[in-house]
Design a protein around this motif. Structure first.
Motif, PDB file in Angstrom:
ATOM      1  N   ARG A 113     -17.064 -83.700  62.516  1.00  0.00           N
ATOM      2  CA  ARG A 113     -17.879 -84.724  63.173  1.00  0.00           C
ATOM      3  C   ARG A 113     -18.886 -85.332  62.197  1.00  0.00           C
ATOM      4  O   ARG A 113     -19.167 -86.531  62.252  1.00  0.00           O
ATOM      5  N   LEU A 114     -19.414 -84.520  61.285  1.00  0.00           N
ATOM      6  CA  LEU A 114     -20.314 -85.038  60.263  1.00  0.00           C
ATOM      7  C   LEU A 114     -19.568 -85.970  59.304  1.00  0.00           C
ATOM      8  O   LEU A 114     -20.084 -87.020  58.913  1.00  0.00           O
ATOM      9  N   VAL A 115     -18.348 -85.606  58.936  1.00  0.00           N
ATOM     10  CA  VAL A 115     -17.526 -86.461  58.075  1.00  0.00           C
ATOM     11  C   VAL A 115     -17.254 -87.791  58.773  1.00  0.00           C
ATOM     12  O   VAL A 115     -17.352 -88.865  58.166  1.00  0.00           O
ATOM     13  N   ALA A 116     -16.938 -87.745  60.057  1.00  0.00           N
ATOM     14  CA  ALA A 116     -16.701 -88.976  60.823  1.00  0.00           C
ATOM     15  C   ALA A 116     -17.966 -89.832  60.836  1.00  0.00           C
ATOM     16  O   ALA A 116     -17.889 -91.064  60.696  1.00  0.00           O
ATOM     17  N   TYR A 117     -19.120 -89.214  61.007  1.00  0.00           N
ATOM     18  CA  TYR A 117     -20.395 -89.939  60.983  1.00  0.00           C
ATOM     19  C   TYR A 117     -20.555 -90.654  59.646  1.00  0.00           C
ATOM     20  O   TYR A 117     -20.900 -91.844  59.599  1.00  0.00           O
ATOM     21  N   LEU A 118     -20.310 -89.938  58.559  1.00  0.00           N
ATOM     22  CA  LEU A 118     -20.426 -90.531  57.230  1.00  0.00           C
ATOM     23  C   LEU A 118     -19.477 -91.722  57.060  1.00  0.00           C
ATOM     24  O   LEU A 118     -19.839 -92.734  56.462  1.00  0.00           O
ATOM     25  N   ARG A 119     -18.295 -91.610  57.575  1.00  0.00           N
ATOM     26  CA  ARG A 119     -17.303 -92.692  57.432  1.00  0.00           C
ATOM     27  C   ARG A 119     -17.634 -93.906  58.291  1.00  0.00           C
ATOM     28  O   ARG A 119     -17.202 -95.011  57.997  1.00  0.00           O
ATOM     29  N   LYS A 151     -29.486 -83.061  61.339  1.00  0.00           N
ATOM     30  CA  LYS A 151     -30.204 -83.131  62.614  1.00  0.00           C
ATOM     31  C   LYS A 151     -30.094 -84.529  63.226  1.00  0.00           C
ATOM     32  O   LYS A 151     -29.830 -84.676  64.423  1.00  0.00           O
ATOM     33  N   ARG A 152     -30.266 -85.558  62.404  1.00  0.00           N
ATOM     34  CA  ARG A 152     -30.168 -86.940  62.906  1.00  0.00           C
ATOM     35  C   ARG A 152     -28.763 -87.226  63.420  1.00  0.00           C
ATOM     36  O   ARG A 152     -28.597 -87.782  64.508  1.00  0.00           O
ATOM     37  N   ALA A 153     -27.744 -86.841  62.652  1.00  0.00           N
ATOM     38  CA  ALA A 153     -26.360 -87.084  63.091  1.00  0.00           C
ATOM     39  C   ALA A 153     -26.096 -86.390  64.424  1.00  0.00           C
ATOM     40  O   ALA A 153     -25.480 -86.979  65.328  1.00  0.00           O
ATOM     41  N   ARG A 154     -26.564 -85.179  64.573  1.00  0.00           N
ATOM     42  CA  ARG A 154     -26.362 -84.443  65.826  1.00  0.00           C
ATOM     43  C   ARG A 154     -27.118 -85.102  66.984  1.00  0.00           C
ATOM     44  O   ARG A 154     -26.585 -85.216  68.086  1.00  0.00           O
ATOM     45  N   GLU A 155     -28.364 -85.523  66.728  1.00  0.00           N
ATOM     46  CA  GLU A 155     -29.156 -86.181  67.779  1.00  0.00           C
ATOM     47  C   GLU A 155     -28.491 -87.475  68.253  1.00  0.00           C
ATOM     48  O   GLU A 155     -28.639 -87.864  69.411  1.00  0.00           O
ATOM     49  N   ASP A 174     -25.358 -87.845  68.480  1.00  0.00           N
ATOM     50  CA  ASP A 174     -24.030 -87.430  68.925  1.00  0.00           C
ATOM     51  C   ASP A 174     -22.949 -87.892  67.944  1.00  0.00           C
ATOM     52  O   ASP A 174     -21.872 -88.312  68.352  1.00  0.00           O
ATOM     53  N   TYR A 175     -23.278 -87.838  66.655  1.00  0.00           N
ATOM     54  CA  TYR A 175     -22.354 -88.151  65.560  1.00  0.00           C
ATOM     55  C   TYR A 175     -21.859 -89.599  65.592  1.00  0.00           C
ATOM     56  O   TYR A 175     -20.789 -89.910  65.094  1.00  0.00           O
ATOM     57  N   ARG A 176     -22.654 -90.485  66.192  1.00  0.00           N
ATOM     58  CA  ARG A 176     -22.314 -91.915  66.249  1.00  0.00           C
ATOM     59  C   ARG A 176     -23.425 -92.708  65.586  1.00  0.00           C
ATOM     60  O   ARG A 176     -24.478 -92.929  66.201  1.00  0.00           O
ATOM     61  N   PRO A 177     -23.206 -93.156  64.337  1.00  0.00           N
ATOM     62  CA  PRO A 177     -24.277 -93.928  63.690  1.00  0.00           C
ATOM     63  C   PRO A 177     -24.565 -95.204  64.473  1.00  0.00           C
ATOM     64  O   PRO A 177     -23.645 -95.835  64.998  1.00  0.00           O
ATOM     65  N   PRO A 178     -25.822 -95.565  64.562  1.00  0.00           N
ATOM     66  CA  PRO A 178     -26.159 -96.787  65.287  1.00  0.00           C
ATOM     67  C   PRO A 178     -25.714 -98.024  64.516  1.00  0.00           C
ATOM     68  O   PRO A 178     -25.523 -97.971  63.299  1.00  0.00           O
ATOM     69  N   GLU A 179     -25.566 -99.112  65.238  1.00  0.00           N
ATOM     70  CA  GLU A 179     -25.315-100.390  64.573  1.00  0.00           C
ATOM     71  C   GLU A 179     -26.639-100.799  63.922  1.00  0.00           C
ATOM     72  O   GLU A 179     -27.674-100.855  64.592  1.00  0.00           O
TER      73      GLU A 179
END
Length: 155
Positions: A61-67, A125-129, A131-136
């Motif tokens: 999920r962290l890798v997906a967030y990064l991508r 912590k930010r990625a988890r908060e 929910d592993y979805r970076p904001p636009e």
């Protein structure tokens, strides 16, 4: 040339503009000594020091967030895997992504996925908060990061 401190003492890195930018509006993650350019950000030490033998439970999920971060800078170059020169060639490795708070290289997701790199606790912590979805990230914020943090003139 900019001089900055790492856990290994002072380091110099080339950045697109000369002179230190003292008031950053974004935090960098995954800018290791072996990966350049460093854009004048302090490095996270050597990438070898960040390698772990196993993944965190939420690594995928962290890798997906990064991508899924917002693209802010694109590079057309390619770079070999710095930990395995016989490994794949990473296209656009030096491109940059952001979630508006953190900034990282495009190849960070690859290294976390393959080598289970440890990431800073505040970033995780930010990625988890979120929910592993970076904001636009709004265009105005992207421009601010480009001009103020990366020193790229706009206009």
């Amino acid at each position: 040339m900019n001089e900055h401190w790492t856990s290994h003492g002072p380091r110099a890195s080339l950045s697109p503009t000369e002179g230190a930018r003292t008031s950053r509006t974004v935090r960098a993650v995954g800018f290791f000594d072996e990966l350049s350019p460093g854009w004048g950000f302090p490095t996270d030490g050597t990438i070898e020091d960040a390698v772990r033998s196993s993944a965190d439970n939420d690594e995928r999920r962290l890798v997906a967030y990064l991508r899924r971060g917002s693209a802010i800078w694109s590079e057309m170059g390619a770079q070999a895997d710095v930990l395995d020169p016989e490994g794949p060639t990473l296209v656009s490795a030096g491109s940059l992504l952001t979630d508006g708070v953190w900034l990282w290289r495009d190849d960070l997701a690859y290294y976390v996925d393959k080598y289970h790199l440890v990431l800073p606790g505040d970033f995780v912590k930010r990625a988890r908060e979120l929910d592993y979805r970076p904001p636009e990230v709004p265009e105005s914020r992207l421009v601010e990061i480009l001009t103020r943090d990366l020193g790229i003139p706009m206009g």
